[in-house]
Design a protein around this motif. Structure first.
Motif, PDB file in Angstrom:
ATOM      1  N   ILE A  76       1.344  -1.033  -0.634  1.00 29.63           N
ATOM      2  CA  ILE A  76       0.334  -0.002  -0.030  1.00 29.63           C
ATOM      3  C   ILE A  76       1.070   0.975   0.294  1.00 29.63           C
ATOM      4  CG2 ILE A  76      -1.637   1.338   1.513  1.00 29.63           C
ATOM      5  CD1 ILE A  76      -2.650  -0.999   2.614  1.00 29.63           C
ATOM      6  N   GLN A  77       0.867   2.508  -1.479  1.00 32.81           N
ATOM      7  CA  GLN A  77       1.545   3.041  -1.339  1.00 32.81           C
ATOM      8  C   GLN A  77       0.490   4.692  -1.121  1.00 32.81           C
ATOM      9  OE1 GLN A  77       5.190   3.844  -1.042  1.00 32.81           O
ATOM     10  NE2 GLN A  77       5.266   1.836   0.058  1.00 32.81           N
ATOM     11  N   MET A  78       1.079   5.875  -1.326  1.00 33.14           N
ATOM     12  CA  MET A  78       0.581   6.933  -1.046  1.00 33.14           C
ATOM     13  C   MET A  78       1.159   8.026  -2.076  1.00 33.14           C
ATOM     14  SD  MET A  78      -1.098   8.591   2.009  1.00 33.14           S
ATOM     15  CE  MET A  78      -2.500  10.238   2.090  1.00 33.14           C
ATOM     16  N   ILE A  79       0.611   8.466  -2.979  1.00 34.95           N
ATOM     17  CA  ILE A  79       0.729  10.020  -3.767  1.00 34.95           C
ATOM     18  C   ILE A  79       0.064  10.834  -3.181  1.00 34.95           C
ATOM     19  CG2 ILE A  79       0.521  11.135  -6.111  1.00 34.95           C
ATOM     20  CD1 ILE A  79       0.284   8.413  -7.096  1.00 34.95           C
ATOM     21  N   PHE A  80       0.920  12.030  -2.228  1.00 35.38           N
ATOM     22  CA  PHE A  80       0.396  13.230  -1.672  1.00 35.38           C
ATOM     23  C   PHE A  80      -0.067  14.530  -2.426  1.00 35.38           C
ATOM     24  CE2 PHE A  80       3.383  10.683   1.095  1.00 35.38           C
ATOM     25  CZ  PHE A  80       2.086  10.794   2.212  1.00 35.38           C
ATOM     26  N   GLN A  81      -0.881  15.644  -2.010  1.00 36.45           N
ATOM     27  CA  GLN A  81      -1.278  16.192  -2.762  1.00 36.45           C
ATOM     28  C   GLN A  81      -0.273  17.486  -3.373  1.00 36.45           C
ATOM     29  OE1 GLN A  81      -4.831  18.577  -0.670  1.00 36.45           O
ATOM     30  NE2 GLN A  81      -4.189  19.938  -2.201  1.00 36.45           N
ATOM     31  N   ASP A  82       0.456  17.927  -2.226  1.00 39.51           N
ATOM     32  CA  ASP A  82       1.160  18.974  -2.471  1.00 39.51           C
ATOM     33  C   ASP A  82       2.546  18.438  -3.334  1.00 39.51           C
ATOM     34  OD1 ASP A  82       2.543  20.976  -3.053  1.00 39.51           O
ATOM     35  OD2 ASP A  82       2.485  22.234  -1.339  1.00 39.51           O
ATOM     36  N   GLU A 141       6.905  -1.919  -5.677  1.00 39.23           N
ATOM     37  CA  GLU A 141       5.583  -2.363  -6.447  1.00 39.23           C
ATOM     38  C   GLU A 141       4.460  -3.419  -5.618  1.00 39.23           C
ATOM     39  OE1 GLU A 141       7.960  -6.077  -7.760  1.00 39.23           O
ATOM     40  OE2 GLU A 141       9.491  -4.705  -8.793  1.00 39.23           O
ATOM     41  N   PRO A 142       4.072  -1.594  -4.997  1.00 39.13           N
ATOM     42  CA  PRO A 142       2.240  -1.956  -4.106  1.00 39.13           C
ATOM     43  C   PRO A 142       1.805  -2.247  -5.813  1.00 39.13           C
ATOM     44  CG  PRO A 142       2.499   0.396  -5.488  1.00 39.13           C
ATOM     45  CD  PRO A 142       3.969  -0.908  -6.369  1.00 39.13           C
ATOM     46  N   GLU A 143       0.271  -3.397  -4.512  1.00 42.45           N
ATOM     47  CA  GLU A 143      -1.183  -3.684  -5.409  1.00 42.45           C
ATOM     48  C   GLU A 143      -2.352  -2.028  -5.187  1.00 42.45           C
ATOM     49  OE1 GLU A 143      -2.006  -7.261  -4.092  1.00 42.45           O
ATOM     50  OE2 GLU A 143      -0.169  -8.022  -2.999  1.00 42.45           O
ATOM     51  N   LEU A 144      -1.863  -1.851  -3.958  1.00 38.27           N
ATOM     52  CA  LEU A 144      -2.780  -0.342  -4.183  1.00 38.27           C
ATOM     53  C   LEU A 144      -2.295   1.277  -4.144  1.00 38.27           C
ATOM     54  CD1 LEU A 144      -5.404   0.858  -3.092  1.00 38.27           C
ATOM     55  CD2 LEU A 144      -5.255   0.310  -0.852  1.00 38.27           C
ATOM     56  N   ILE A 145      -2.586   1.831  -4.714  1.00 36.34           N
ATOM     57  CA  ILE A 145      -1.753   3.216  -4.306  1.00 36.34           C
ATOM     58  C   ILE A 145      -3.165   4.099  -4.736  1.00 36.34           C
ATOM     59  CG2 ILE A 145      -1.031   5.054  -5.093  1.00 36.34           C
ATOM     60  CD1 ILE A 145       0.865   3.553  -6.895  1.00 36.34           C
ATOM     61  N   ILE A 146      -3.031   4.807  -2.999  1.00 32.99           N
ATOM     62  CA  ILE A 146      -3.480   5.923  -2.260  1.00 32.99           C
ATOM     63  C   ILE A 146      -3.357   7.658  -2.814  1.00 32.99           C
ATOM     64  CG2 ILE A 146      -5.113   7.277  -0.456  1.00 32.99           C
ATOM     65  CD1 ILE A 146      -5.477   4.839   1.309  1.00 32.99           C
ATOM     66  N   CYS A 147      -4.542   8.429  -4.192  1.00 29.75           N
ATOM     67  CA  CYS A 147      -3.771   9.518  -4.315  1.00 29.75           C
ATOM     68  C   CYS A 147      -4.397  10.349  -3.389  1.00 29.75           C
ATOM     69  CB  CYS A 147      -4.113   8.999  -6.228  1.00 29.75           C
ATOM     70  SG  CYS A 147      -3.821   7.800  -6.888  1.00 29.75           S
ATOM     71  N   ASP A 148      -3.954  11.068  -3.378  1.00 30.20           N
ATOM     72  CA  ASP A 148      -4.994  12.014  -2.508  1.00 30.20           C
ATOM     73  C   ASP A 148      -5.030  13.496  -3.276  1.00 30.20           C
ATOM     74  OD1 ASP A 148      -5.362  13.535  -0.075  1.00 30.20           O
ATOM     75  OD2 ASP A 148      -4.386  13.602   1.036  1.00 30.20           O
ATOM     76  N   GLU A 149      -5.262  13.113  -4.211  1.00 28.34           N
ATOM     77  CA  GLU A 149      -5.771  14.671  -4.923  1.00 28.34           C
ATOM     78  C   GLU A 149      -4.639  15.079  -5.283  1.00 28.34           C
ATOM     79  OE1 GLU A 149      -7.708  18.067  -3.827  1.00 28.34           O
ATOM     80  OE2 GLU A 149      -8.924  17.062  -1.515  1.00 28.34           O
ATOM     81  N   PRO A 150      -4.096  13.869  -6.458  1.00 28.40           N
ATOM     82  CA  PRO A 150      -2.576  14.735  -6.798  1.00 28.40           C
ATOM     83  C   PRO A 150      -2.542  14.984  -7.884  1.00 28.40           C
ATOM     84  CG  PRO A 150      -3.699  12.127  -7.673  1.00 28.40           C
ATOM     85  CD  PRO A 150      -4.633  12.960  -6.340  1.00 28.40           C
ATOM     86  N   VAL A 151      -3.614  15.427  -8.383  1.00 32.87           N
ATOM     87  CA  VAL A 151      -3.783  16.885  -9.417  1.00 32.87           C
ATOM     88  C   VAL A 151      -4.524  17.999  -9.203  1.00 32.87           C
ATOM     89  CG1 VAL A 151      -3.700  15.001 -10.967  1.00 32.87           C
ATOM     90  CG2 VAL A 151      -5.677  15.933 -10.815  1.00 32.87           C
ATOM     91  N   SER A 195      -3.469  22.002 -18.016  1.00 34.39           N
ATOM     92  CA  SER A 195      -2.952  21.325 -18.704  1.00 34.39           C
ATOM     93  C   SER A 195      -2.196  19.914 -18.510  1.00 34.39           C
ATOM     94  CB  SER A 195      -2.131  22.331 -19.741  1.00 34.39           C
ATOM     95  OG  SER A 195      -0.979  23.028 -19.082  1.00 34.39           O
ATOM     96  N   ILE A 196      -1.260  20.012 -17.209  1.00 36.44           N
ATOM     97  CA  ILE A 196      -0.943  19.068 -16.287  1.00 36.44           C
ATOM     98  C   ILE A 196      -1.431  18.213 -15.963  1.00 36.44           C
ATOM     99  CG2 ILE A 196       1.278  18.328 -14.723  1.00 36.44           C
ATOM    100  CD1 ILE A 196       2.139  20.490 -17.650  1.00 36.44           C
ATOM    101  N   GLN A 197      -2.597  18.444 -14.884  1.00 38.33           N
ATOM    102  CA  GLN A 197      -3.712  17.400 -14.506  1.00 38.33           C
ATOM    103  C   GLN A 197      -3.248  16.317 -16.127  1.00 38.33           C
ATOM    104  OE1 GLN A 197      -7.301  18.976 -12.839  1.00 38.33           O
ATOM    105  NE2 GLN A 197      -5.765  20.777 -11.871  1.00 38.33           N
ATOM    106  N   ALA A 198      -3.969  16.660 -16.800  1.00 41.77           N
ATOM    107  CA  ALA A 198      -4.349  15.939 -17.935  1.00 41.77           C
ATOM    108  C   ALA A 198      -3.136  14.574 -18.361  1.00 41.77           C
ATOM    109  CB  ALA A 198      -4.627  16.298 -19.203  1.00 41.77           C
ATOM    110  N   GLN A 199      -2.053  15.176 -18.078  1.00 39.87           N
ATOM    111  CA  GLN A 199      -0.929  13.972 -18.485  1.00 39.87           C
ATOM    112  C   GLN A 199      -0.981  13.240 -17.235  1.00 39.87           C
ATOM    113  OE1 GLN A 199       2.114  16.481 -19.669  1.00 39.87           O
ATOM    114  NE2 GLN A 199       1.428  17.854 -20.576  1.00 39.87           N
ATOM    115  N   VAL A 200      -0.842  13.724 -15.982  1.00 34.39           N
ATOM    116  CA  VAL A 200      -1.120  12.838 -14.775  1.00 34.39           C
ATOM    117  C   VAL A 200      -1.998  11.953 -14.565  1.00 34.39           C
ATOM    118  CG1 VAL A 200      -0.199  12.817 -12.379  1.00 34.39           C
ATOM    119  CG2 VAL A 200       0.149  14.966 -13.843  1.00 34.39           C
ATOM    120  N   ILE A 201      -3.176  12.340 -15.001  1.00 32.41           N
ATOM    121  CA  ILE A 201      -4.300  11.209 -14.990  1.00 32.41           C
ATOM    122  C   ILE A 201      -4.129  10.584 -16.100  1.00 32.41           C
ATOM    123  CG2 ILE A 201      -6.455  11.350 -15.214  1.00 32.41           C
ATOM    124  CD1 ILE A 201      -6.250  12.329 -13.129  1.00 32.41           C
ATOM    125  N   ASN A 202      -3.390  10.495 -17.355  1.00 35.47           N
ATOM    126  CA  ASN A 202      -3.240  10.040 -18.818  1.00 35.47           C
ATOM    127  C   ASN A 202      -1.686   8.587 -17.739  1.00 35.47           C
ATOM    128  OD1 ASN A 202      -5.511  10.781 -19.444  1.00 35.47           O
ATOM    129  ND2 ASN A 202      -3.921  11.782 -21.030  1.00 35.47           N
TER     130      ASN A 202
END
Length: 340
Positions: free
Chosen positions: A96-102, A174-184, A190-197
């Protein structure tokens, strides 16, 4: 049937705040998360949406053990995580890993990118030092950055590039679950779309499951398969993405959907918007019964004082392309009248 990858049941996280009494205990309690339940399957993306301050990020941090839970259960692959010691948590940290907002605050400015990406491997004693550097370069390549920039510092990258580094760090074990805390939310549109893709490509490539926290409904509609709506620390509705956007059931969800702009200018001018009255109550003094009842435009449809006195629970709702639930006394009243 195999167990869900993640199963959260009646999760609560309360904070002691305010002045202390003569016994040294705080006199007030902030109920940031107050009875949240949901399930997440392997390879699925579940969106968690709601207004700022509704408890989304606190819920995420409690799930990964950054905050100790006040009550409730969190199971990963059928194993209970609540109450584990730091050493007992270690095997699950890899999964379980996490991507933070800022992206400006989540990376250590004194470390190079190589050191940032190799640190999780060193903590878990994976690979040799040389292999860790090679792994860091491979991770940069996986998120669309130049592997030769592995020796640069975070301040040498833009915000979007830093968030890609944060994503690479989450992938390192190599996690199975990533918690994305408002990552974009902190990035340009314009950058949001790239990160989402990028997140979608990585999910397909590595078979990842995402718990995607956001307040931008357009982003949620694009990436999520199911959506859970939070209000004042509780989930008020969970449904398939298309069902939720086409036919929201809870009055709060209906108000949220009515605020989403429509690309057709004719429909935008003619559609009806739901404007909620009042302000969001304080989580230190939430309303009794249904926490949404002071602002709910549909409460007059429920007889008596049920909304003010009884806490509604998530109920299964028929119809739609998949299972859906909502916590509203209006639905329960209608179902009772129909059966009668």
């Amino acid at each position: 049937m195999s167990a869900p990858l993640l199963q959260v049941t009646d999760l609560e996280k309360h904070f002691a705040v305010g002045k202390k009494n003569f016994m040294g205990k705080a006199t007030q309690t902030l109920k940031a998360v107050d009875g949240v339940s949901f399930e997440l399957e392997r390879g699925e993306t579940l969106g968690l949406v709601g207004e700022s301050g509704c408890g989304k990020s606190t819920c995420a941090r409690t799930i990964v053990g950054l905050y100790p839970a006040t009550a409730g259960s969190v199971k990963f692959e059928g194993e209970e995580l609540m109450g584990l010691s730091r050493s007992e948590w270690m095997p699950y940290r890899r999964k379980i890993q996490m991507i933070f907002q800022d992206p400006y605050a989540s990376l250590d400015p004194r470390q190079t990118v190589s050191s940032i990406l190799a640190e999780p491997l060193a903590i878990h004693a994976l690979d040799k030092p040389r292999d860790r550097r090679l792994k860091a370069m491979a991770l940069l390549d996986a998120v669309g950055l130049n592997p030769r920039h592995v020796h640069r510092y975070p301040h040498e990258f833009s915000g979007g590039q830093r968030q890609r580094i944060g994503i690479a760090r989450a992938l390192a074990l190599e996690p199975e679950l990533i918690i994305c805390d408002e990552p974009v939310s902190a990035l340009d549109v314009s950058i949001q779309a790239q990160v989402i893709n990028l997140l979608e490509d990585l999910q397909e490539r590595f078979g990842l499951a995402y718990l995607f926290i956001a307040h931008d409904l357009a982003v949620v509609r694009h990436i999520c398969k199911r959506v859970a709506v939070m209000y004042l620390g509780r989930i008020v509705e969970i449904a398939d993405r298309d069902d939720l956007f086409r036919d929201p059931q809870h009055p709060y969800t209906q108000a949220l959907m009515s605020a989403v702009p429509h690309p057709d200018p004719v429909l935008e001018q003619t559609r009806e918007r739901i404007v909620l009255t009042g302000d969001v109550p304080s989580p230190m003094n939430p309303p009794t019964g249904c926490t949404f009842h002071p602002r709910c435009p549909a409460k007059d449809g429920v007889p008596g004082t049920r909304c003010q006195e009884e806490v509604p629970h998530l109920r299964n709702i028929d119809g739609g392309s998949g299972p859906r639930q909502a916590s509203c006394h209006l639905d329960a009243t209608a179902a009772t009248q129909t059966s009668a």
